[in-house]
Design an enzyme around this catalytic site. Structure first.
Site, mmCIF file in Angstrom:
data_model
loop_
_atom_site.group_PDB
_atom_site.id
_atom_site.type_symbol
_atom_site.label_atom_id
_atom_site.label_comp_id
_atom_site.label_asym_id
_atom_site.label_seq_id
_atom_site.Cartn_x
_atom_site.Cartn_y
_atom_site.Cartn_z
ATOM 1 N N ASP A 184 -5.103 -3.835 -1.925
ATOM 2 C CA ASP A 184 -6.585 -3.812 -2.124
ATOM 3 C C ASP A 184 -6.977 -4.095 -3.504
ATOM 4 O O ASP A 184 -7.921 -5.066 -3.742
ATOM 5 C CB ASP A 184 -7.392 -2.666 -1.513
ATOM 6 N N LYS A 217 0.901 -1.206 -0.014
ATOM 7 C CA LYS A 217 -0.140 -0.048 0.051
ATOM 8 C C LYS A 217 0.969 1.248 0.012
ATOM 9 O O LYS A 217 0.733 2.147 1.141
ATOM 10 C CB LYS A 217 -1.104 -0.043 1.206
#
Ligand code: IPM
Ligand code: MG
Length: 367
Positions: A224, A192
């Site tokens: 994600d 991330k």
């Protein structure tokens, strides 16, 4: 020369019953392939807590450091839910990973043709799926300091720390590229970097390591998006490399693509020992499944495939690993099913031992 050594830690829940079937397979290799192992057995998790008041005894830890490979069943169960955090069954497993420095956790997600209908996704999305998740296993938020629950003003604060050094990222990345070189030469790194500094560093270091592997196509994804892509079009991936926590989550997701958690093995590898073999522990991805423990219903295949990974990665017997994998594929194609693999058409599921019988018969037939 002495035989290679294996320490078996069956653990809790269905661990012991699936491990019994693996022991039969190990014995088969000794009897039929002249491949004998020195096998010892010890306690881990709740079983160790019951006997010693700790989820891993120091003597067991010392043995694990000495053997050529550890085979672990599963840890945990509702009986231990209320134990103090420091002696929970999972702490035993985490101590093994940390003290053996098993930084590279290989979690293959392969869809057996005979089982493509069991996936919750459409058959054509998963049929033929063969991906490998490389999860960093000894650092990140699982082990980062500071950690704890502290008092601040009139409330408590829970703290964990995501922390990665360049060398920790580098060695995990390197193992992913090495694997990709023996597969389809694609690595996708997931982090991330859009919200975490550790993700920015992760991306930089992986990119740098990638320069040593010009043949490998490297891509990056936010984790994600990676989760979304895994369920949308999983066959776009070859090797995925990611940190400890994202790897925990993404590997469960990838596992379910294949239809049953009862099918998936894993290998946790560290640096080479004096004899050239990597420090290694092999375990099924599934947990202790307390709801069916002790009933002889559990699927022993993930644990057997973990032994196949040991044959390949610790003992350099890739062809014998393929023999075991082939025997398992054969019994599945012939319709052998434990309860977790029963489709809507029903039928009588095999017991754990009957699945073991079928696989041993297929091994005999492979000679
Ligand atoms: C895993 C498990 C473990 C983890 C637990 C049992 C500590 O979920 O191996 O994926 O979180 O790493
Ligand atoms: Mg997990």
């Amino acid at each position: 020369m002495s035989n290679p050594s294996i320490l078996i830690l069956p653990g809790d829940g269905i661990g012991p019953e699936v491990m019994d079937q693996v022991v039969r397979v190990i014995d088969w290799y000794g009897a039929k392939r002249d491949l004998a192992f020195d096998v010892s057995t010890d306690l881990v998790g709740g079983a160790a807590y019951d006997a010693h008041g700790v989820p891993l005894h120091d003597d067991t830890m010392a043995k694990a450091q000495e053997v050529d490979a550890v085979l672990l069943g599963a840890v945990g169960g509702p009986k231990y839910d209320d134990l103090d955090f420091s002696v929970k069954p999972e702490r035993g497993l985490l101590r093994l990973r940390k003290e053996m420095d098993l930084y590279s956790n290989l979690r293959p997600a392969q869809c057996f043709d005979a089982l493509a209908d069991f996936s919750s996704l459409k058959k054509d999305v998963v049929a033929g799926l063969d991906i490998m998740i490389v999860r960093e296993l000894t650092s990140g938020v699982y082990f980062g300091e500071p950690r704890g629950i502290i008092e601040e003003g009139n409330e408590r604060v829970g703290i964990n720390t995501q922390r990665y050094t360049e060398s920790e990222i580098e060695r995990a990345a390197r193992s992913a590229f090495e694997l990709a070189m023996r597969r389809n030469k694609k690595v996708c790194s997931m982090e991330k970097a859009n919200v975490m500094e550790s993700g920015i560093l992760w991306r930089e270091v992986v990119t740098k390591v990638g320069e040593d592997y010009p043949e490998v196509e490297l891509s990056h994804m936010y984790a994600d998006n990676g989760a979304m892509q895994l369920v949308r079009a999983p066959k776009q991936f070859d090797v995925i490399v990611t940190d400890n926590l994202f790897g925990d989550i993404l590997s469960d997701c990838a596992a379910m693509l294949t239809g049953s958690l009862g099918m998936l093995p894993s290998a946790s590898l560290g640096a080479p020992m004096a004899n050239g073999r990597p420090k290694a522990m092999y375990e099924p991805v599934h947990g202790s499944a307390p709801d069916i423990a002790g009933q002889g219903k559990a699927n022993p295949i993930a644990c057997m495939l973990s032994f196949a990974m040991a044959l390949r990665y610790s003992f350099d017997h890739g062809e014998e690993a393929a023999r075991l994998e082939g025997a398992i594929e054969k019994v599945l194609a012939d319709g052998a099913r434990t309860g977790d693999l029963m489709g809507p058409e029903g039928g009588t599921p095999l017991s754990t031992a009957e699945m073991g019988d079928a696989i041993l018969a297929a091994l005999d037939a492979s000679l």
